[in-house]
Design a protein around this motif. Sequence first.
Motif: not given
Length: 163
Positions: A29-33, A58-61, A63-64, A72-73
């Motif tokens: 997703e764009e916010t993770f990029k 990714s290992v884990s991710k 977003n709240v 919050f990412i």
Amino acid sequence: MAVLFLLFTFVGTLLCSSTEAQEAYGNLEETFKKGVNLSLEKLSEHASIKNHFLFFRSVSKSNVEAGFDVVFIYHHFYLKATRCPKGTVDPTGCSFRNDVPMIDCAICYKTFQGVIEAEPKPYLNCLHKPSVTQEVRVSRMEHCNRLAYSNGATNLLASTGTK
């Protein structure tokens, strides 16, 4: 003939793994990029880094969503060195190096309307994978949890103002 087959298999594996990583980055997703890009930018600022790095997986991710377009990412992921020099603009031809350890990164940050906020300052912790201990993992999570709860917006919204 067998040596030629092994050579083609080895080269194909290197190119496929680089392509798979680029595909993995493309599927984020764009916010993770944005967090991965920030990590790569900070990593390339180190004078000791000589190679170009790419997102590996990714290992884990998580977003709240805190409401009002605030999110919050948290993202835990691996970066892997390539055979290309640092500063390479087009990494499509860069194959991964398997002779150096991966970089294990954890980043957490606050976004507002999809943009990383300067406050609270994004937390980034990247280490060579063998250096990551259980204590480091716990410390990362504690720091990121403090970041999410230091905002204070929920306390302000929960106030009734009657006292």
